[in-house]
Structure formats: structure tokens, C-alpha cells
Motif scaffolding. Structure first.
Motif, PDB file in Angstrom:
ATOM      1  N   PHE A   1      48.112  42.526  16.002  1.00  0.00           N
ATOM      2  CA  PHE A   1      49.248  41.763  16.531  1.00  0.00           C
ATOM      3  C   PHE A   1      49.687  40.704  15.515  1.00  0.00           C
ATOM      4  CE2 PHE A   1      46.995  43.437  20.194  1.00  0.00           C
ATOM      5  CZ  PHE A   1      48.038  43.990  20.924  1.00  0.00           C
ATOM      6  N   MET A   2      48.713  40.021  14.929  1.00  0.00           N
ATOM      7  CA  MET A   2      49.059  38.959  13.969  1.00  0.00           C
ATOM      8  C   MET A   2      49.749  39.534  12.743  1.00  0.00           C
ATOM      9  SD  MET A   2      45.765  36.510  14.523  1.00  0.00           S
ATOM     10  CE  MET A   2      46.275  35.139  13.501  1.00  0.00           C
ATOM     11  N   GLN A   3      49.252  40.682  12.251  1.00  0.00           N
ATOM     12  CA  GLN A   3      49.872  41.305  11.072  1.00  0.00           C
ATOM     13  C   GLN A   3      51.306  41.724  11.354  1.00  0.00           C
ATOM     14  OE1 GLN A   3      48.969  41.290   8.088  1.00  0.00           O
ATOM     15  NE2 GLN A   3      46.950  40.423   8.504  1.00  0.00           N
ATOM     16  N   ALA A   4      51.605  42.052  12.618  1.00  0.00           N
ATOM     17  CA  ALA A   4      52.963  42.494  12.977  1.00  0.00           C
ATOM     18  C   ALA A   4      53.872  41.312  13.309  1.00  0.00           C
ATOM     19  CB  ALA A   4      52.885  43.448  14.162  1.00  0.00           C
ATOM     20  N   GLY A   5      53.292  40.105  13.363  1.00  0.00           N
ATOM     21  CA  GLY A   5      54.105  38.929  13.718  1.00  0.00           C
ATOM     22  C   GLY A   5      54.302  38.783  15.213  1.00  0.00           C
TER      23      GLY A   5
ATOM     24  N   PRO B   1      58.370  38.368   4.422  1.00  0.00           N
ATOM     25  CA  PRO B   1      59.689  38.109   5.017  1.00  0.00           C
ATOM     26  C   PRO B   1      59.894  38.842   6.336  1.00  0.00           C
ATOM     27  CG  PRO B   1      59.918  38.540   2.668  1.00  0.00           C
ATOM     28  CD  PRO B   1      58.470  38.783   3.011  1.00  0.00           C
ATOM     29  N   GLU B   2      59.395  40.109   6.444  1.00  0.00           N
ATOM     30  CA  GLU B   2      59.588  40.891   7.677  1.00  0.00           C
ATOM     31  C   GLU B   2      58.808  40.262   8.837  1.00  0.00           C
ATOM     32  OE1 GLU B   2      58.319  42.243   4.818  1.00  0.00           O
ATOM     33  OE2 GLU B   2      60.283  42.942   4.106  1.00  0.00           O
ATOM     34  N   THR B   3      57.548  39.894   8.573  1.00  0.00           N
ATOM     35  CA  THR B   3      56.719  39.319   9.637  1.00  0.00           C
ATOM     36  C   THR B   3      57.270  37.964  10.070  1.00  0.00           C
ATOM     37  OG1 THR B   3      54.871  40.376   8.561  1.00  0.00           O
ATOM     38  CG2 THR B   3      54.334  38.805  10.266  1.00  0.00           C
ATOM     39  N   ILE B   4      57.746  37.195   9.106  1.00  0.00           N
ATOM     40  CA  ILE B   4      58.295  35.876   9.439  1.00  0.00           C
ATOM     41  C   ILE B   4      59.504  36.028  10.360  1.00  0.00           C
ATOM     42  CG2 ILE B   4      59.468  33.851   8.492  1.00  0.00           C
ATOM     43  CD1 ILE B   4      57.658  34.153   5.988  1.00  0.00           C
TER      44      ILE B   4
END
Ligand code: B4P
Length: 185
Positions: A52-56, A134-137
Motif C-alpha cells: 500500500f505504501m509503495q502505491a501511495g 512523482p507517480e506515488t506523490i
């Protein structure tokens, strides 16, 4: 004193929390730090939280409440603490209310740190954490707007919310926080 610290990802909650716990002499309870610690120790909870954290995305409430519940049972937290990055949705806020009510220690204050998206992006890309692509942020900012922003209304309705401008240097931001916290204690 029990305080929750709310703000978008990268707003500087962790940075300011370090200063605030020294000022108030209360323990620091950061769900982000606890989850990263569980991942680095390779625990079952850490393995479940990592994706979950890796996916943001937010880690499921069940896992977060498990670590918060265990932490709140520690004697050093009896008289107060600073919750950093928790609660992150209204269900977590309600669960925290129940946990604190059961201990007869209601929440004293919800502190919001406000920073605009461009500055958030700049700060997070500067710290090079694994979940700071950038994607996760972008995903974390969306999750904040959809799931965490309603927590601000939840606390505002209960007259517990204080909002602070999080732009400027860490010293400038801390001065503003100090004024708000000292005027409410
Ligand atoms: P967190 O660990 O809570 O982190 P964050 O929101 O990304 O950052 P923070 O606001 O603390 O910023 P920092 O001080 O580091 O969450 C990470 C992930 O964990 C979440 O995405 C989620 O998946 C999971 N999670 C955590 N809690 C959860 C919960 N309750 N429920 C579900 N999931 C949960 O500052 C950022 C950078 O800016 C740093 O490099 C810092 O040096 C810099 N900086 C700070 N202040 C500055 C200033 N004034 N000027 C310039 N730079 C500054």
C-alpha cells in the motif's frame, strides 16, 4: 496533552513533530515511522503494509489501528502524545476518539499544517524516500484530498482544529505552531 498533527504528504509533519515533542515533553507517535519500522524488520504487518505504501495508498485501517492500539497501551503515553500522520481518514478519527474516551483522556487539539502542492512536490522529491516518486506523490496527494481532508471538518465541527501555514523555513513554521499550541494550553 493529546494532539493530532494533520497535513498533506511532505508538509513537514515529521520535521515539526520533532520540535514540538521537545517543547511539550510528550512522546511522538508517527504511524509512518512505525509502518516503515515494521517493513524493515520484515514483520507480517510490515509485509502487508508495504504494497500500500509503495502505491501511495493508505494502509488498511485494521493494520494501523493494531499498531496504534498497542502503542497507546504503553504507560509513557498515559498523559499525552503527539500523533503524527494519524488519523488519516474519518474512520480512524472516530476510532481514536473511542480509544481515548476509554482511557478518559480526550483529544486536546488537531493541528493542521497547510502547504501548496508545488512546494510539497519540491520537498518530497528532495528527500529521496522510496515512496517519493512523482507517480506515488500524485497518488498520495489525491488520497489526502479525498480521504484525509474530511478529517479537518470532523475536528473543526468539534472546535478542536487549529490551522498553521507550513510555508517558509522550518524555524518560521515552528514559531507559528508554538504560538497556536501555547495559546490553547
Ligand atoms: P508519513 O510517514 O506520515 O509521511 P509524509 O506525510 O509523507 O511526510 P511528512 O509530512 O511527515 O513530511 P516530512 O517532515 O518528512 O506517511 C507515509 C505513508 O505511510 C503514507 O503515504 C501511507 O501509505 C502510510 N501511512 C502512514 N500513516 C498512515 C495512517 N494513519 N493510515 C494509513 N496509512 C498510513 O517533510 C518532507 C520533506 O520536506 C523533508 O525532506 C523535509 O526535510 C522537508 N521539509 C520539511 N519542512 C520544510 C520546510 N519548512 N521548508 C523546506 N523543506 C522542508
Amino acid at each position: 496533552m493529546f494532539i493530532v498533527f494533520i497535513g498533506p504528504p511532505g508538509a513537514g509533519k515529521g520535521t515539526q513533530a520533532q520540535r514540538l515533542i521537545e517543547l511539550l515533553e510528550i512522546p511522538h507517535v508517527s504511524t509512518g515511522d512505525m509502518l516503515r519500522d515494521a517493513i524493515s524488520r520484515g514483520t507480517d504487518l510490515g509485509r502487508r503494509a508495504a504494497e500500500f505504501m509503495q502505491a501511495g495508498d493508505l494502509v488498511p485501517d485494521e493494520l494501523v489501528l493494531q499498531i496504534i492500539g498497542a502503542r497507546l497501551d504503553q504507560p509513557e503515553l498515559q498523559h499525552g502524545c503527539l500523533f503524527d500522520g494519524f488519523p488519516r481518514n474519518v474512520d480512524q478519527a472516530k476510532a481514536l476518539d473511542s480509544l481515548l474516551a476509554a482511557r478518559n483522556t480526550p483529544l486536546d487539539m488537531a493541528l493542521e499544517l497547510r502547504v501548496d502542492s508545488q512546494e510539497l512536490m519540491r520537498r518530497m522529491l528532495g528527500r529521496k524516500r522510496q515512496d517519493d516518486t512523482p507517480e506515488t506523490i500524485a497518488q498520495r496527494l489525491e488520497v489526502y484530498a479525498n480521504q484525509t481532508a474530511p478529517v479537518l471538518k470532523y475536528y473543526s465541527d468539534r472546535h478542536l482544529l487549529a490551522s498553521v501555514d507550513g510555508s517558509g523555513t522550518p524555524d518560521e513554521v515552528f514559531q507559528r505552531i508554538k504560538v497556536r499550541v501555547q495559546s490553547s494550553s
